[in-house]
Write a protein that holds these residues in place. Structure first.
Motif, PDB file in Angstrom:
ATOM      1  N   ARG A   1      16.903  14.730 -19.799  1.00 10.81           N
ATOM      2  CA  ARG A   1      17.981  14.901 -20.776  1.00 10.81           C
ATOM      3  C   ARG A   1      18.830  13.642 -20.862  1.00 10.81           C
ATOM      4  O   ARG A   1      19.208  13.198 -21.951  1.00 10.81           O
ATOM      5  N   GLN A   2      19.114  13.045 -19.701  1.00  6.92           N
ATOM      6  CA  GLN A   2      19.888  11.813 -19.670  1.00  6.92           C
ATOM      7  C   GLN A   2      19.159  10.689 -20.390  1.00  6.92           C
ATOM      8  O   GLN A   2      19.772   9.898 -21.117  1.00  6.92           O
ATOM      9  N   MET A   3      17.843  10.611 -20.204  1.00  9.51           N
ATOM     10  CA  MET A   3      17.051   9.590 -20.872  1.00  9.51           C
ATOM     11  C   MET A   3      17.106   9.769 -22.378  1.00  9.51           C
ATOM     12  O   MET A   3      17.282   8.803 -23.134  1.00  9.51           O
ATOM     13  N   ARG A   4      16.978  11.012 -22.825  1.00 11.30           N
ATOM     14  CA  ARG A   4      17.045  11.281 -24.269  1.00 11.30           C
ATOM     15  C   ARG A   4      18.402  10.879 -24.840  1.00 11.30           C
ATOM     16  O   ARG A   4      18.493  10.323 -25.936  1.00 11.30           O
ATOM     17  N   LEU A   5      19.455  11.191 -24.107  1.00 17.07           N
ATOM     18  CA  LEU A   5      20.800  10.827 -24.560  1.00 17.07           C
ATOM     19  C   LEU A   5      20.949   9.320 -24.683  1.00 17.07           C
ATOM     20  O   LEU A   5      21.486   8.804 -25.669  1.00 17.07           O
ATOM     21  N   ALA A   6      20.482   8.583 -23.663  1.00 17.33           N
ATOM     22  CA  ALA A   6      20.603   7.123 -23.661  1.00 17.33           C
ATOM     23  C   ALA A   6      19.850   6.510 -24.832  1.00 17.33           C
ATOM     24  O   ALA A   6      20.335   5.579 -25.497  1.00 17.33           O
ATOM     25  N   ILE A   7      18.654   7.035 -25.115  1.00 18.65           N
ATOM     26  CA  ILE A   7      17.845   6.518 -26.219  1.00 18.65           C
ATOM     27  C   ILE A   7      18.482   6.866 -27.556  1.00 18.65           C
ATOM     28  O   ILE A   7      18.595   6.020 -28.451  1.00 18.65           O
ATOM     29  N   THR A   8      18.926   8.120 -27.682  1.00 21.32           N
ATOM     30  CA  THR A   8      19.543   8.574 -28.937  1.00 21.32           C
ATOM     31  C   THR A   8      20.807   7.784 -29.253  1.00 21.32           C
ATOM     32  O   THR A   8      21.067   7.427 -30.410  1.00 21.32           O
ATOM     33  N   TRP A   9      21.608   7.507 -28.214  1.00 28.63           N
ATOM     34  CA  TRP A   9      22.863   6.790 -28.419  1.00 28.63           C
ATOM     35  C   TRP A   9      22.671   5.281 -28.460  1.00 28.63           C
ATOM     36  O   TRP A   9      23.615   4.543 -28.704  1.00 28.63           O
ATOM     37  N   GLY A  10      21.445   4.825 -28.193  1.00 29.68           N
ATOM     38  CA  GLY A  10      21.174   3.390 -28.271  1.00 29.68           C
ATOM     39  C   GLY A  10      21.785   2.572 -27.157  1.00 29.68           C
ATOM     40  O   GLY A  10      22.160   1.417 -27.366  1.00 29.68           O
ATOM     41  N   HIS A  11      21.891   3.167 -25.959  1.00 29.37           N
ATOM     42  CA  HIS A  11      22.469   2.443 -24.817  1.00 29.37           C
ATOM     43  C   HIS A  11      21.420   2.310 -23.714  1.00 29.37           C
ATOM     44  O   HIS A  11      21.433   3.023 -22.718  1.00 29.37           O
ATOM     45  N   ALA A  12      20.494   1.364 -23.898  1.00 31.49           N
ATOM     46  CA  ALA A  12      19.442   1.144 -22.902  1.00 31.49           C
ATOM     47  C   ALA A  12      20.032   0.697 -21.569  1.00 31.49           C
ATOM     48  O   ALA A  12      19.503   1.019 -20.500  1.00 31.49           O
ATOM     49  N   ARG A  13      21.145  -0.037 -21.606  1.00 31.59           N
ATOM     50  CA  ARG A  13      21.755  -0.529 -20.359  1.00 31.59           C
ATOM     51  C   ARG A  13      22.241   0.616 -19.490  1.00 31.59           C
ATOM     52  O   ARG A  13      22.204   0.553 -18.261  1.00 31.59           O
ATOM     53  N   VAL A  14      22.711   1.696 -20.122  1.00 33.68           N
ATOM     54  CA  VAL A  14      23.142   2.871 -19.360  1.00 33.68           C
ATOM     55  C   VAL A  14      21.960   3.472 -18.614  1.00 33.68           C
ATOM     56  O   VAL A  14      22.057   3.826 -17.436  1.00 33.68           O
ATOM     57  N   ALA A  15      20.810   3.580 -19.296  1.00 30.55           N
ATOM     58  CA  ALA A  15      19.607   4.101 -18.647  1.00 30.55           C
ATOM     59  C   ALA A  15      19.200   3.217 -17.476  1.00 30.55           C
ATOM     60  O   ALA A  15      18.829   3.708 -16.403  1.00 30.55           O
ATOM     61  N   LYS A  16      19.287   1.916 -17.665  1.00 35.30           N
ATOM     62  CA  LYS A  16      18.908   0.976 -16.606  1.00 35.30           C
ATOM     63  C   LYS A  16      19.821   1.106 -15.397  1.00 35.30           C
ATOM     64  O   LYS A  16      19.367   1.102 -14.253  1.00 35.30           O
ATOM     65  N   GLU A  17      21.127   1.240 -15.637  1.00 31.06           N
ATOM     66  CA  GLU A  17      22.098   1.267 -14.547  1.00 31.06           C
ATOM     67  C   GLU A  17      22.146   2.605 -13.825  1.00 31.06           C
ATOM     68  O   GLU A  17      22.329   2.662 -12.609  1.00 31.06           O
TER      69      GLU A  17
END
Length: 201
Positions: free
Chosen positions: A174-190
């Protein structure tokens, strides 16, 4: 949605319990594979009721984003949160951890409260606020302080606050989907790929 207190105005903060139940109901209505929608409480300025709402939100396992620099209760909360220290306290023969303030920081916080809420001094608002802020400070992993002078967009901090919990595989997806949907790849990385289960040798 607009949530209003009772029309008589005789009892403040009556909406907190109702609001919490409404939020839980809305989140539970939109579930997929048993995973509820994420919810974040955003605190901007506000009064004692805003701090009460923040406490209620955190007790229910939700996350909180506080806008530092927006004034009043938000700035009081941010000061106490950032200056609180962890100490050991003995209760019934057991040592527990709690958050507190040094005398100097406590005096400074009292000044901040008096600045905007001096008319409520007789109602014991100083101790109420300090006690509530110290409780909020114990939920450090679910509280994010966002400065209005920060160049990062607010949605970056809202999304970051949702990533604080390690969660299970369903939560991580779910977190991955949120990061992709919101366009924040750096959040997913961190917050996702930095976890040990994603480390590669």
């Amino acid at each position: 949605a607009v949530v209003s207190t009772q029309s008589t105005g005789e009892k403040e903060g009556i909406e907190i319990e109702y609001r919490g139940e409404l939020e839980n109901l809305i989140c539970s209505m939109f579930t997929k594979d048993g995973v509820s929608l994420p919810m974040v409480c955003i605190m901007i300025e506000g009064g004692m009721q805003s701090i009460d709402q923040a406490v209620s939100t955190l007790r229910k396992g939700k996350t909180l984003v506080v806008l530092k620099g927006s004034g009043r209760a938000s700035d009081i909360l941010c000061y106490g949160f950032e200056h609180s220290i962890e100490v050991d306290k003995e209760v019934d023969g057991e040592i527990i951890k709690e958050r507190t303030l040094t005398d100097a920081c406590r005096n400074e916080m009292i000044k901040l409260i008096d600045k905007d809420f001096s008319k409520y001094r007789a109602q014991g608002i100083i101790e109420k606020m300090i006690t509530a802020v110290m409780e909020i400070s114990t939920y450090r992993q679910r509280v994010t302080v966002f400065s209005i002078f920060n160049p990062e967009p607010l949605d970056f901090y809202i999304l970051s606050s949702l990533m604080q919990s390690s969660g299970n595989s369903a939560t991580r997806m779910r977190q991955m989907r949120l990061a992709i949907t919101w366009g924040h790849a750096r959040v997913a990385k961190e917050f996702i790929f930095s976890r040990k289960e994603y480390k590669f040798s």
